[in-house]
Design a protein around this motif. Structure first.
Motif, PDB file in Angstrom:
ATOM      1  N   PHE A 139       0.834  -1.205   0.000  1.00 40.59           N
ATOM      2  CA  PHE A 139       0.000   0.000   0.000  1.00 40.59           C
ATOM      3  C   PHE A 139       0.862   1.246   0.000  1.00 40.59           C
ATOM      4  O   PHE A 139       1.045   1.913   1.009  1.00 40.59           O
ATOM      5  CB  PHE A 139      -0.929  -0.023   1.223  1.00 40.59           C
ATOM      6  N   GLU A 140       1.408   1.579  -1.178  1.00 38.38           N
ATOM      7  CA  GLU A 140       2.334   2.695  -1.314  1.00 38.38           C
ATOM      8  C   GLU A 140       1.568   3.970  -1.649  1.00 38.38           C
ATOM      9  O   GLU A 140       1.655   4.533  -2.730  1.00 38.38           O
ATOM     10  CB  GLU A 140       3.350   2.360  -2.403  1.00 38.38           C
ATOM     11  N   GLY A 200       7.936  -0.377  -2.190  1.00 36.45           N
ATOM     12  CA  GLY A 200       6.765  -1.182  -2.479  1.00 36.45           C
ATOM     13  C   GLY A 200       7.162  -2.645  -2.588  1.00 36.45           C
ATOM     14  O   GLY A 200       8.318  -2.974  -2.879  1.00 36.45           O
ATOM     15  N   LYS A 201       6.221  -3.536  -2.359  1.00 43.61           N
ATOM     16  CA  LYS A 201       6.526  -4.969  -2.387  1.00 43.61           C
ATOM     17  C   LYS A 201       6.725  -5.515  -3.795  1.00 43.61           C
ATOM     18  O   LYS A 201       7.043  -6.688  -3.964  1.00 43.61           O
ATOM     19  CB  LYS A 201       5.423  -5.768  -1.667  1.00 43.61           C
ATOM     20  N   ASP A 202       6.565  -4.646  -4.788  1.00 40.73           N
ATOM     21  CA  ASP A 202       6.778  -5.095  -6.159  1.00 40.73           C
ATOM     22  C   ASP A 202       8.228  -4.868  -6.622  1.00 40.73           C
ATOM     23  O   ASP A 202       8.549  -5.054  -7.786  1.00 40.73           O
ATOM     24  CB  ASP A 202       5.820  -4.375  -7.108  1.00 40.73           C
ATOM     25  N   VAL A 203       9.108  -4.497  -5.684  1.00 35.47           N
ATOM     26  CA  VAL A 203      10.498  -4.251  -6.065  1.00 35.47           C
ATOM     27  C   VAL A 203      11.203  -5.563  -6.406  1.00 35.47           C
ATOM     28  O   VAL A 203      10.784  -6.640  -5.992  1.00 35.47           O
ATOM     29  CB  VAL A 203      11.282  -3.546  -4.935  1.00 35.47           C
ATOM     30  N   THR A 204      12.306  -5.440  -7.143  1.00 40.87           N
ATOM     31  CA  THR A 204      13.093  -6.625  -7.472  1.00 40.87           C
ATOM     32  C   THR A 204      13.939  -7.049  -6.283  1.00 40.87           C
ATOM     33  O   THR A 204      14.130  -6.278  -5.335  1.00 40.87           O
ATOM     34  CB  THR A 204      14.026  -6.344  -8.663  1.00 40.87           C
ATOM     35  N   THR A 205      14.451  -8.263  -6.350  1.00 40.51           N
ATOM     36  CA  THR A 205      15.307  -8.768  -5.282  1.00 40.51           C
ATOM     37  C   THR A 205      16.524  -7.872  -5.073  1.00 40.51           C
ATOM     38  O   THR A 205      16.866  -7.521  -3.934  1.00 40.51           O
ATOM     39  CB  THR A 205      15.786 -10.198  -5.615  1.00 40.51           C
ATOM     40  N   ASP A 206      17.172  -7.490  -6.156  1.00 41.52           N
ATOM     41  CA  ASP A 206      18.366  -6.646  -6.052  1.00 41.52           C
ATOM     42  C   ASP A 206      18.037  -5.291  -5.437  1.00 41.52           C
ATOM     43  O   ASP A 206      18.806  -4.767  -4.624  1.00 41.52           O
ATOM     44  CB  ASP A 206      19.001  -6.443  -7.429  1.00 41.52           C
ATOM     45  N   THR A 207      16.890  -4.729  -5.806  1.00 44.92           N
ATOM     46  CA  THR A 207      16.489  -3.431  -5.257  1.00 44.92           C
ATOM     47  C   THR A 207      16.244  -3.533  -3.756  1.00 44.92           C
ATOM     48  O   THR A 207      16.626  -2.644  -2.986  1.00 44.92           O
ATOM     49  CB  THR A 207      15.217  -2.914  -5.953  1.00 44.92           C
ATOM     50  N   SER A 258      11.276   4.944  -2.795  1.00 46.07           N
ATOM     51  CA  SER A 258      11.058   4.293  -4.080  1.00 46.07           C
ATOM     52  C   SER A 258      10.550   5.309  -5.097  1.00 46.07           C
ATOM     53  O   SER A 258      10.131   6.405  -4.732  1.00 46.07           O
ATOM     54  CB  SER A 258      10.032   3.174  -3.916  1.00 46.07           C
ATOM     55  N   PRO A 259      10.568   4.973  -6.377  1.00 43.03           N
ATOM     56  CA  PRO A 259      10.089   5.913  -7.393  1.00 43.03           C
ATOM     57  C   PRO A 259       8.656   6.391  -7.158  1.00 43.03           C
ATOM     58  O   PRO A 259       8.332   7.532  -7.443  1.00 43.03           O
ATOM     59  CB  PRO A 259      10.196   5.085  -8.685  1.00 43.03           C
ATOM     60  N   THR A 260       7.804   5.505  -6.630  1.00 42.96           N
ATOM     61  CA  THR A 260       6.411   5.897  -6.386  1.00 42.96           C
ATOM     62  C   THR A 260       6.309   6.945  -5.293  1.00 42.96           C
ATOM     63  O   THR A 260       5.474   7.843  -5.336  1.00 42.96           O
ATOM     64  CB  THR A 260       5.568   4.663  -6.009  1.00 42.96           C
ATOM     65  N   ALA A 261       7.178   6.824  -4.282  1.00 38.21           N
ATOM     66  CA  ALA A 261       7.194   7.806  -3.193  1.00 38.21           C
ATOM     67  C   ALA A 261       8.018   9.002  -3.646  1.00 38.21           C
ATOM     68  O   ALA A 261       9.139   9.206  -3.231  1.00 38.21           O
ATOM     69  CB  ALA A 261       7.794   7.180  -1.936  1.00 38.21           C
ATOM     70  N   THR A 262       7.458   9.792  -4.520  1.00 38.19           N
ATOM     71  CA  THR A 262       8.212  10.860  -5.167  1.00 38.19           C
ATOM     72  C   THR A 262       8.576  11.979  -4.212  1.00 38.19           C
ATOM     73  O   THR A 262       7.929  12.203  -3.186  1.00 38.19           O
ATOM     74  CB  THR A 262       7.393  11.466  -6.320  1.00 38.19           C
ATOM     75  N   ARG A 263       9.616  12.737  -4.613  1.00 46.10           N
ATOM     76  CA  ARG A 263      10.086  13.861  -3.819  1.00 46.10           C
ATOM     77  C   ARG A 263       8.988  14.899  -3.623  1.00 46.10           C
ATOM     78  O   ARG A 263       8.825  15.463  -2.547  1.00 46.10           O
ATOM     79  CB  ARG A 263      11.274  14.510  -4.538  1.00 46.10           C
ATOM     80  N   THR A 264       8.203  15.155  -4.666  1.00 39.12           N
ATOM     81  CA  THR A 264       7.152  16.165  -4.579  1.00 39.12           C
ATOM     82  C   THR A 264       6.086  15.755  -3.577  1.00 39.12           C
ATOM     83  O   THR A 264       5.623  16.561  -2.773  1.00 39.12           O
ATOM     84  CB  THR A 264       6.498  16.383  -5.955  1.00 39.12           C
TER      85      THR A 264
END
Length: 226
Positions: A87-88, A106-113, A129-135
Motif C-alpha cells: 500500500f504505497e 513497495g513490495k513489487d520491487v526486485t530482489t536486487d532493489t 522508491s520511485p512511487t514515493a516521489t520527492r514532490t
C-alpha cells in the motif's frame, strides 16, 4: 561488518522468502522474525538489529505504530526502519516518514532493489522508491502536524554554509557522490558535512535531515508538474 536484519511481516511465506534472500548475502543476516508490530518492538529491544524490514498492515499493532515505538526509544537509536508494503499511498509514505522510517519500498520491487535498499538504509542513507516521489513527500512535510516539527528555522544558523549547502542538496535527492561531484569535494567530506548537520539538528538519520530541510524552509517545495 554484517548487517543484522529483523523481519516484521504477518505473512509467514513472505518472511521465509525474505530470510532466504537476506541470509544468502555474505554481508547480511536475519536475527529474528516478527508477525506483528508488538512482536517487532519486543524483538528489536531484545536483539538491537541494524535494520528492521517492516510491513505496515499487520494485526494488532501495525507497522507504523511499531516504527514510532522503536524510533522513540533512545536505546534503539542505532536501529533503522525500512518500510516494505503493498500500500504505497501518499498517506502511508508520509506517516511512515513522520514515524521515523528511513526508507520506503513497495513490495513489487526486485530482489536486487530490496537488498540494495537494506544496505542503503543500514548505512544511514534515506531511501524512497520511485512511487514515493520527492514532490509527494515535500508537499506533506510543508504542512506537518503540530507535534512533528523536528527543528526550527533558527537552528539552521548553527550550521556552516557548506553544511547547509550539502543538506539542501541531500534533501533534493542527490547522493553523496553526486553532491561531491557538484561541489568538487570528496564523498568522505560530503559525508562528514551531512553527519555534522545531523548532529547539530538532532536528526536521527538522513531521512530526518530531509524532513528538517523542508520543515525549516531550507528547501522549497518544487511545483507540481502536470
Amino acid at each position: 561488518m554484517t548487517i543484522r536484519v529483523l523481519l516484521a511481516d504477518d505473512q509467514t511465506l513472505l518472511r521465509a522468502t525474505f530470510r532466504m534472500l537476506v541470509d544468502s548475502c555474505e554481508d547480511m543476516t536475519v536475527v529474528g522474525e516478527a508477525s506483528d508490530g508488538a512482536e517487532a518492538v519486543a524483538l528489536t529491544r531484545a536483539h538491537h538489529p541494524d535494520i528492521v524490514l517492516m510491513d505496515i498492515r499487520m494485526p494488532g499493532v501495525d507497522g507504523l505504530a511499531a516504527t514510532s515505538a522503536i524510533c522513540a526509544d533512545p536505546e534503539l537509536s542505532a536501529t533503522r526502519i525500512l518500510i516494505l508494503t503493498t500500500f504505497e499511498t501518499e498517506d502511508y509514505v508520509a506517516r511512515a516518514l513522520h514515524a521515523g522510517a528511513s526508507g520506503f519500498l513497495g513490495k513489487d520491487v526486485t530482489t536486487d532493489t530490496l537488498l540494495d535498499g537494506l544496505r542503503t538504509v543500514a548505512s544511514g542513507e534515506a531511501l524512497l522508491s520511485p512511487t514515493a516521489t520527492r514532490t509527494l513527500i515535500a508537499n506533506f512535510l510543508m504542512t506537518p502536524a503540530p507535534d512533528t516539527q523536528l527543528a526550527s528555522a533558527g537552528q539552521l544558523s548553527e550550521l556552516t554554509a557548506r553544511e547547509r549547502e550539502t543538506m539542501a542538496m541531500a534533501a533534493g535527492g542527490k547522493s553523496n557522490i553526486e553532491i561531491a561531484e557538484t561541489l568538487t569535494l570528496s564523498p568522505l567530506t560530503v559525508r562528514t558535512h551531512i553527519y555534522r548537520a545531523m548532529a547539530k539538528l538532532g536528526a536521527r538519520d538522513r531521512a530526518q535531515l530531509v524532513v528538517i530541510a523542508y520543515q525549516t524552509g531550507l528547501v522549497q517545495v518544487p511545483p507540481l508538474t502536470p
